[in-house]
Design an enzyme around this catalytic site. Structure first.
Site, PDB file in Angstrom:
ATOM      1  N   SER A 169       0.677  -0.846   0.137  1.00  0.00           N
ATOM      2  CA  SER A 169      -0.069   0.115  -0.106  1.00  0.00           C
ATOM      3  C   SER A 169       0.578   1.470  -0.238  1.00  0.00           C
ATOM      4  O   SER A 169       2.094   1.313   0.486  1.00  0.00           O
ATOM      5  CB  SER A 169      -1.406   0.100   1.323  1.00  0.00           C
ATOM      6  OG  SER A 169      -1.791   1.290   1.070  1.00  0.00           O
ATOM      7  N   SER A 226      -0.685   4.214   1.032  1.00  0.00           N
ATOM      8  CA  SER A 226      -1.110   5.138   1.957  1.00  0.00           C
ATOM      9  C   SER A 226      -0.115   4.984   2.801  1.00  0.00           C
ATOM     10  O   SER A 226       0.087   6.967   3.423  1.00  0.00           O
ATOM     11  CB  SER A 226      -2.517   4.328   2.400  1.00  0.00           C
ATOM     12  OG  SER A 226      -3.573   4.069   1.024  1.00  0.00           O
ATOM     13  N   THR A 232      -9.828  -0.707   2.867  1.00  0.00           N
ATOM     14  CA  THR A 232      -9.468  -1.632   1.198  1.00  0.00           C
ATOM     15  C   THR A 232      -9.489  -2.858   1.090  1.00  0.00           C
ATOM     16  O   THR A 232      -9.995  -3.146   1.278  1.00  0.00           O
ATOM     17  CB  THR A 232      -8.240  -0.743   1.156  1.00  0.00           C
ATOM     18  OG1 THR A 232      -8.494  -1.142  -0.440  1.00  0.00           O
ATOM     19  CG2 THR A 232      -6.990  -2.063   1.313  1.00  0.00           C
ATOM     20  N   LYS A 272     -13.936  -3.486   1.975  1.00  0.00           N
ATOM     21  CA  LYS A 272     -15.284  -2.069   1.503  1.00  0.00           C
ATOM     22  C   LYS A 272     -16.719  -1.498   2.259  1.00  0.00           C
ATOM     23  O   LYS A 272     -17.311  -1.507   1.962  1.00  0.00           O
ATOM     24  CB  LYS A 272     -15.199  -1.206   0.498  1.00  0.00           C
ATOM     25  CG  LYS A 272     -13.629  -0.907   0.525  1.00  0.00           C
ATOM     26  CD  LYS A 272     -13.496  -0.053  -1.265  1.00  0.00           C
ATOM     27  CE  LYS A 272     -11.636   0.352  -0.930  1.00  0.00           C
ATOM     28  NZ  LYS A 272     -11.613   1.692  -2.955  1.00  0.00           N
ATOM     29  N   ASP A 293     -13.869   7.580  -2.436  1.00  0.00           N
ATOM     30  CA  ASP A 293     -13.011   7.271  -3.348  1.00  0.00           C
ATOM     31  C   ASP A 293     -14.020   9.036  -4.650  1.00  0.00           C
ATOM     32  O   ASP A 293     -13.801   8.683  -5.310  1.00  0.00           O
ATOM     33  CB  ASP A 293     -13.867   5.963  -4.191  1.00  0.00           C
ATOM     34  CG  ASP A 293     -12.482   4.963  -3.637  1.00  0.00           C
ATOM     35  OD1 ASP A 293     -11.681   5.417  -3.224  1.00  0.00           O
ATOM     36  OD2 ASP A 293     -13.093   3.677  -3.086  1.00  0.00           O
ATOM     37  N   ALA A 301     -18.513  -2.150 -13.278  1.00  0.00           N
ATOM     38  CA  ALA A 301     -19.213  -1.684 -12.404  1.00  0.00           C
ATOM     39  C   ALA A 301     -18.995  -1.862 -10.879  1.00  0.00           C
ATOM     40  O   ALA A 301     -20.510  -3.121 -10.288  1.00  0.00           O
ATOM     41  CB  ALA A 301     -20.556  -2.569 -12.046  1.00  0.00           C
ATOM     42  N   GLY A 302     -17.534  -2.025 -11.001  1.00  0.00           N
ATOM     43  CA  GLY A 302     -17.429  -2.611  -9.053  1.00  0.00           C
ATOM     44  C   GLY A 302     -18.116  -1.634  -7.950  1.00  0.00           C
ATOM     45  O   GLY A 302     -18.376  -0.125  -8.332  1.00  0.00           O
ATOM     46  N   GLY A 359      -4.186   7.009 -12.115  1.00  0.00           N
ATOM     47  CA  GLY A 359      -5.361   6.983 -11.060  1.00  0.00           C
ATOM     48  C   GLY A 359      -4.337   7.436  -9.573  1.00  0.00           C
ATOM     49  O   GLY A 359      -4.766   7.311  -9.031  1.00  0.00           O
TER      50      GLY A 359
HETATM   51  P1  NAP Z   1     -14.440  -4.740  -7.969  1.00  0.00           P
HETATM   52  O1  NAP Z   1     -15.352  -3.444  -7.708  1.00  0.00           O
HETATM   53  O2  NAP Z   1     -13.759  -5.658  -8.120  1.00  0.00           O
HETATM   54  O3  NAP Z   1     -15.369  -4.170  -9.697  1.00  0.00           O
HETATM   55  C1  NAP Z   1     -14.258  -4.851 -10.477  1.00  0.00           C
HETATM   56  C2  NAP Z   1     -14.777  -4.372 -12.108  1.00  0.00           C
HETATM   57  O4  NAP Z   1     -13.910  -4.292 -13.112  1.00  0.00           O
HETATM   58  C3  NAP Z   1     -15.924  -5.035 -12.281  1.00  0.00           C
HETATM   59  O5  NAP Z   1     -17.147  -4.286 -12.805  1.00  0.00           O
HETATM   60  C4  NAP Z   1     -15.517  -6.554 -13.631  1.00  0.00           C
HETATM   61  O6  NAP Z   1     -16.243  -6.913 -14.078  1.00  0.00           O
HETATM   62  C5  NAP Z   1     -14.608  -5.591 -14.444  1.00  0.00           C
HETATM   63  N1  NAP Z   1     -13.654  -5.812 -14.329  1.00  0.00           N
HETATM   64  C6  NAP Z   1     -12.330  -7.020 -13.969  1.00  0.00           C
HETATM   65  N2  NAP Z   1     -11.311  -7.257 -14.849  1.00  0.00           N
HETATM   66  C7  NAP Z   1     -12.244  -6.927 -15.862  1.00  0.00           C
HETATM   67  C8  NAP Z   1     -11.401  -6.780 -17.176  1.00  0.00           C
HETATM   68  N3  NAP Z   1     -10.053  -7.281 -18.147  1.00  0.00           N
HETATM   69  N4  NAP Z   1     -12.062  -6.602 -18.224  1.00  0.00           N
HETATM   70  C9  NAP Z   1     -12.555  -5.778 -18.292  1.00  0.00           C
HETATM   71  N5  NAP Z   1     -13.640  -5.693 -16.837  1.00  0.00           N
HETATM   72  C10 NAP Z   1     -12.527  -6.478 -15.523  1.00  0.00           C
HETATM   73  O7  NAP Z   1     -12.646  -3.409  -8.118  1.00  0.00           O
HETATM   74  P2  NAP Z   1     -13.056  -1.446  -8.019  1.00  0.00           P
HETATM   75  O8  NAP Z   1     -13.122  -1.416  -6.167  1.00  0.00           O
HETATM   76  O9  NAP Z   1     -14.477  -1.192  -8.543  1.00  0.00           O
HETATM   77  O10 NAP Z   1     -11.349  -1.514  -7.998  1.00  0.00           O
HETATM   78  C11 NAP Z   1     -11.882  -1.284  -9.711  1.00  0.00           C
HETATM   79  C12 NAP Z   1     -10.185  -0.829  -9.807  1.00  0.00           C
HETATM   80  O11 NAP Z   1      -9.788   0.256  -9.706  1.00  0.00           O
HETATM   81  C13 NAP Z   1      -9.188  -1.656  -9.060  1.00  0.00           C
HETATM   82  O12 NAP Z   1      -7.553  -1.500  -9.663  1.00  0.00           O
HETATM   83  C14 NAP Z   1      -8.751  -1.023  -8.358  1.00  0.00           C
HETATM   84  O13 NAP Z   1      -7.517  -0.700  -7.651  1.00  0.00           O
HETATM   85  C15 NAP Z   1      -8.745   0.901  -8.404  1.00  0.00           C
HETATM   86  N6  NAP Z   1      -9.167   1.370  -7.974  1.00  0.00           N
HETATM   87  C16 NAP Z   1      -8.029   2.461  -7.821  1.00  0.00           C
HETATM   88  C17 NAP Z   1      -8.566   3.907  -7.202  1.00  0.00           C
HETATM   89  C18 NAP Z   1      -7.659   5.326  -6.880  1.00  0.00           C
HETATM   90  O14 NAP Z   1      -7.467   5.872  -5.504  1.00  0.00           O
HETATM   91  N7  NAP Z   1      -7.144   4.889  -7.949  1.00  0.00           N
HETATM   92  C19 NAP Z   1      -9.522   4.136  -5.887  1.00  0.00           C
HETATM   93  C20 NAP Z   1     -10.607   3.059  -6.027  1.00  0.00           C
HETATM   94  C21 NAP Z   1     -10.233   1.452  -6.435  1.00  0.00           C
HETATM   95  P3  NAP Z   1     -17.419  -8.158 -13.347  1.00  0.00           P
HETATM   96  O15 NAP Z   1     -18.630  -7.233 -13.088  1.00  0.00           O
HETATM   97  O16 NAP Z   1     -17.583  -8.187 -15.326  1.00  0.00           O
HETATM   98  O17 NAP Z   1     -16.569  -9.052 -12.686  1.00  0.00           O
END
Ligand code: NAP
Length: 372
Positions: A120, A122, A165, A169, A205, A229-230, A336
């Site tokens: 992390s 952070s 994290t 969450k 976020d 959509a996560g 990011g």
């Molecule tokens: P999450 O809740 O696990 O959701 C992941 C999403 O990505 C789902 O919609 C999933 O689709 C889709 N997905 C996963 N692998 C994929 C692929 N190879 N191709 C296309 N779609 C894919 O994750 P999250 O918490 O939203 O995080 C998503 C990303 O954002 C991560 O890399 C995380 O580290 C980053 N993030 C960054 C910050 C920042 O401060 N920069 C903050 C939050 C998150 P399905 O629904 O089909 O499974």
């Protein structure tokens, strides 16, 4: 088996240098110790003057100036985070000798709970911010498997603020005393504030992602494609809706994408059918392209037209393939780290009621990433 030519003798020669290098380090450490003690003697002198004149021991502005000056002089390989750790320790020791009666309370503790959490960014980001603003406190990473017990730890230990994290969450929400309305709508908490033993949950976020976008574009009336959509997509989705952007959700799996589109009252396109341009802003809220899968990208480059603002939530690597494609097509890009730092600034301000030093936080994170 044959040994590689010269292999062992090179290793032996290298090892032979270690005692000499260690001797050099010992000599440098002697000088550092001598210099720190000289620094403390001066600090103690200042402390006596402050006591005589009734001035406060802690002068955050002066501490900030010390960091700014040394940051501008630092040529590396010491990172920004490393500089903050070392100088933070020296400043804390300086406060100790100025305040003869000693601190009445232990410094506040802030933490991140997640699993995994070893890499992390952070701790370096928040510890730099604490030191820069002259605030006492330490930010520590905890690998947490049992979130219920860990939340009990916040209460028991009096931890002032916590970042939450992956994977906690959503599950953390049921153990909190209050959850902010926006976090409730998003369905995820990534920030806990401990106010006199009452634990409040927020989602930083959402405002963090919006701030990162607003640095490069307006949102009102813009056509915004959110890929994913996560949790991340839900956070930015509710933020963009609040700013009156016109959202389309693009997701690999239909039910999850349709559910978010329904919650946001917007359109949905399955990822396999997405490819037509026509968006002002495109956000990657999936982990596609994240280390070690650097060659992955969530969408075909055709979606990324010249002039489109393209934001990636992935920050490792800093320049993902998605952002490289966008740059090639003449888009305006946002990495990011921008979101990471802005959501961190929101957390910092919730915990401390002080303005977050955003640029220092960004620099500490970028330095740490480039030194890995
Ligand atoms: P999450 O809740 O696990 O959701 C992941 C999403 O990505 C789902 O919609 C999933 O689709 C889709 N997905 C996963 N692998 C994929 C692929 N190879 N191709 C296309 N779609 C894919 O994750 P999250 O918490 O939203 O995080 C998503 C990303 O954002 C991560 O890399 C995380 O580290 C980053 N993030 C960054 C910050 C920042 O401060 N920069 C903050 C939050 C998150 P399905 O629904 O089909 O499974």
């Amino acid at each position: 088996m044959k040994k590689p030519c010269g292999g062992d003798s090179q290793v032996d020669a290298g090892n032979a240098n270690i005692p000499a290098l260690r001797k050099r380090i010992d000599a440098i450490d002697d000088q550092i110790l001598e210099l720190i003690n000289r620094r403390l003697l001066s600090a103690r002198e200042i402390g006596r003057i402050k006591q005589r004149t009734g001035a406060a021991v802690v002068d955050s502005r002066r501490e900030g100036e010390i960091f700014q000056r040394l940051l501008s002089l630092n040529k590396g390989p010491l990172t920004t985070g490393g500089l903050f750790r070392i100088l933070g320790g020296a400043i804390a020791a300086g406060r100790g000798v100025q305040n003869q009666s000693g601190p009445e309370e232990a410094p506040p503790v802030y933490a991140i709970f997640g699993d995994p959490v070893g890499h992390s960014l952070s701790p370096v980001m928040y510890n730099s911010a604490l030191t820069q603003t002259g605030l006492d406190g330490n930010y520590i990473a905890f690998r947490v498997k049992d979130i219920d017990a860990a939340v009990g730890g916040i209460r028991g230990l009096g931890i002032r603020g916590v970042s939450i994290t992956i994977p906690h969450k959503v599950s953390v929400m049921e153990y909190l005393d209050e959850v902010d309305a926006l976090a409730e709508k998003i369905g995820a908490v990534n920030t806990i504030v401990n106010r006199q033993g009452v634990l409040h949950g927020y989602n930083s976020d959402c405002p963090g992602a919006v701030k990162a976008l607003l640095e490069k574009t307006t949102i009102k009336g813009r056509r915004v494609a959110i890929v994913g959509a996560g949790g991340g997509a839900r956070a930015i989705g509710f933020g963009i809706k609040r700013e009156k952007g016109r959202i389309t959700i693009i997701n690999r799996t239909r039910p999850r994408g349709e559910k978010l589109a329904e919650d946001l009252d917007c359109d949905f396109i399955p990822l396999a059918e997405a490819g037509k341009p026509g968006f002002d802003i495109v956000v990657n809220a999936t982990p596609a392209g994240m280390f070690p899968h650097d060659e992955d990208t969530p969408v075909k480059p055709d979606l990324l037209e010249a002039g489109t603002v393209v934001m990636d939530m992935v920050y490792n690597p800093l320049k993902t393939r998605f952002l490289k494609d966008a740059e090639k097509n003449g888009c305006i890009t946002i990495d990011g780290v921008s979101m990471l730092v802005h959501q961190g600034a929101v957390q910092f301000e919730l915990w401390t009621s002080m303005k977050a030093p955003v640029e220092i936080m960004r620099r500490a994170v970028l330095d740490e990433l480039s030194s890995r």
